[in-house]
Design an enzyme around this catalytic site. Sequence first.
Site, mmCIF file in Angstrom:
data_model
loop_
_atom_site.group_PDB
_atom_site.id
_atom_site.type_symbol
_atom_site.label_atom_id
_atom_site.label_comp_id
_atom_site.label_asym_id
_atom_site.label_seq_id
_atom_site.Cartn_x
_atom_site.Cartn_y
_atom_site.Cartn_z
ATOM 1 N N SER A 98 7.195 69.439 24.471
ATOM 2 C CA SER A 98 6.738 68.285 23.217
ATOM 3 C C SER A 98 5.461 67.916 23.722
ATOM 4 O O SER A 98 4.667 67.471 22.733
ATOM 5 C CB SER A 98 8.012 67.308 23.019
ATOM 6 O OG SER A 98 8.022 66.054 24.186
ATOM 7 N N LYS A 128 3.561 65.332 17.324
ATOM 8 C CA LYS A 128 3.541 64.560 16.787
ATOM 9 C C LYS A 128 2.571 64.804 15.438
ATOM 10 O O LYS A 128 2.895 64.643 14.545
ATOM 11 C CB LYS A 128 3.552 62.904 16.768
ATOM 12 C CG LYS A 128 4.669 62.653 17.757
ATOM 13 C CD LYS A 128 4.114 60.985 17.878
ATOM 14 C CE LYS A 128 5.789 60.523 17.905
ATOM 15 N NZ LYS A 128 5.675 61.139 19.810
ATOM 16 N N GLU A 150 3.740 52.560 11.706
ATOM 17 C CA GLU A 150 4.126 51.790 12.527
ATOM 18 C C GLU A 150 4.112 52.732 14.194
ATOM 19 O O GLU A 150 4.618 54.007 14.094
ATOM 20 C CB GLU A 150 5.378 51.357 12.438
ATOM 21 C CG GLU A 150 6.970 51.525 12.650
ATOM 22 C CD GLU A 150 6.753 53.601 11.803
ATOM 23 O OE1 GLU A 150 6.910 53.879 11.346
ATOM 24 O OE2 GLU A 150 7.620 54.403 12.933
HETATM 25 C C1 LIG Z 1 6.832 61.033 20.789
HETATM 26 C C2 LIG Z 1 7.339 61.985 21.798
HETATM 27 C C3 LIG Z 1 9.000 62.245 21.559
HETATM 28 C C4 LIG Z 1 9.767 61.649 21.028
HETATM 29 O O1 LIG Z 1 9.920 61.326 20.048
HETATM 30 P P1 LIG Z 1 10.724 62.780 19.027
HETATM 31 O O2 LIG Z 1 11.154 63.091 17.560
HETATM 32 O O3 LIG Z 1 12.640 62.673 19.724
HETATM 33 O O4 LIG Z 1 10.317 63.940 19.126
HETATM 34 C C5 LIG Z 1 8.776 62.936 22.663
HETATM 35 N N1 LIG Z 1 7.610 63.817 23.422
HETATM 36 C C6 LIG Z 1 6.556 63.255 22.800
HETATM 37 C C7 LIG Z 1 5.252 64.048 24.161
HETATM 38 C C8 LIG Z 1 6.035 62.483 22.230
HETATM 39 O O5 LIG Z 1 5.058 61.810 22.242
#
Ligand SMILES: *Cc1c(COP(=O)(O)O)cnc(C)c1O
Length: 386
Positions: free
Chosen positions: A371, A90, A112
């Site tokens: 992610s 993010k 938000e």
């Molecule tokens: C917020 C988040 C997601 C999901 O958000 P996307 O916009 O679909 O990427 C996935 N993995 C992590 C670690 C997150 O913090």
Amino acid sequence: MDQQLKQEGYFGEFGGSFVPPELQEVLSYLSEQFYKFRDDPEFKEELRYYLSEYVGRENPLTYAERLTKAWGGPKIYLKREDLNHTGAHKINNAIGQILLAKRMGAKRIIAETGAGQHGVATATACAMFKMECIIYMGAEDTRRQALNVFRMELLGATVVPVHKGQGRLKDAVDEALDDLVRNYKNTFYLLGSAVGPHPFPTMVKHFQAIISEESKRQIVEKEGRLPDAVVACTGGGSNAIGAFAHYIDEPSVRLIGVEPDQAPSLTQGVPSIIHGFKCLVLLDEEGQPKKTYSIAAGLDYPGIGPEHSHLKVSGRAEYATVTNEEVLEAFQELSRTEGIIPALESAHAVAYAKQLAPTMSEDQIIIVNLSGRGDKDVEQVYQMLK
Ligand SMILES: *Cc1c(COP(=O)(O)O)cnc(C)c1O
């Protein structure tokens, strides 16, 4: 100009901007500014600088040797967004948008947040760039995520609990949009995923595309060729679209998004308008966005980014679901075999890769987008396993 900008915001039949005229004016201006600065050499240089010196990019594409052995199929590589500052992808987007906000002369950043992860990334970027930071959060969510509220406050942000409606993410979005319309002259709305009206999905993809820009270069360096599949979890779709972006025009690479079986927007959604844009949405019997639930708070959203909706309908990308049990199993397996505790969201991608591996051969390659890291989820998993 307006017509042209609108066209640019479409992915097939999806995307667009379905908002009241006063908000459209603000978004059209944002769009214009985004296209102006996106290709500006100084802007690009500044973005590179902060991605390198603050976020810690580039992050590795780690060969998961033990996992590969255990699954007995294709080589598994992990794109390590979990190693970024603040522990997830993010921050890539937060830094990109805040640099744009700065260029646009904004003094105040609003955002938000549902579970709080986007709020924390935004508050972090605001602290770094000395911007006033207001985070709208459903009142219910501020109770469930008290520690993240404290984190944001530590970083200097003001967290505003939203009591309207059900006191959830949707209500926080409405509140943030209201604020934007009232204060657009000095305020920038920093959106956290590849969703919302144009230009947000295009802008968020642009800032997250660094994931596949790096992974493509890295896999060619390591293996001398492209991967056979890229797997990523999808909530709103930002880490997945970033992980896919540079492979979309490479037809030999399978692109696979993974959702929770309790929030299957892509596998079961229908075309509909939600939060000002058209995408595949999970609807209930009354035609309202369905209440979803996911053990991974970041995947708990009834819609999905417009480009994913298009990639699904056009057949370029595939989307699959996994169960909570499979996710918990993957969470533990990656921790044990590679010494990496993944975010519960990311564990969805790992869980699906495990099912995919036996269908592929040893000379093939899967890239799993990790992610985020799982520290934030350890307590929850402890409660669930007990
Ligand atoms: C917020 C988040 C997601 C999901 O958000 P996307 O916009 O679909 O990427 C996935 N993995 C992590 C670690 C997150 O913090």
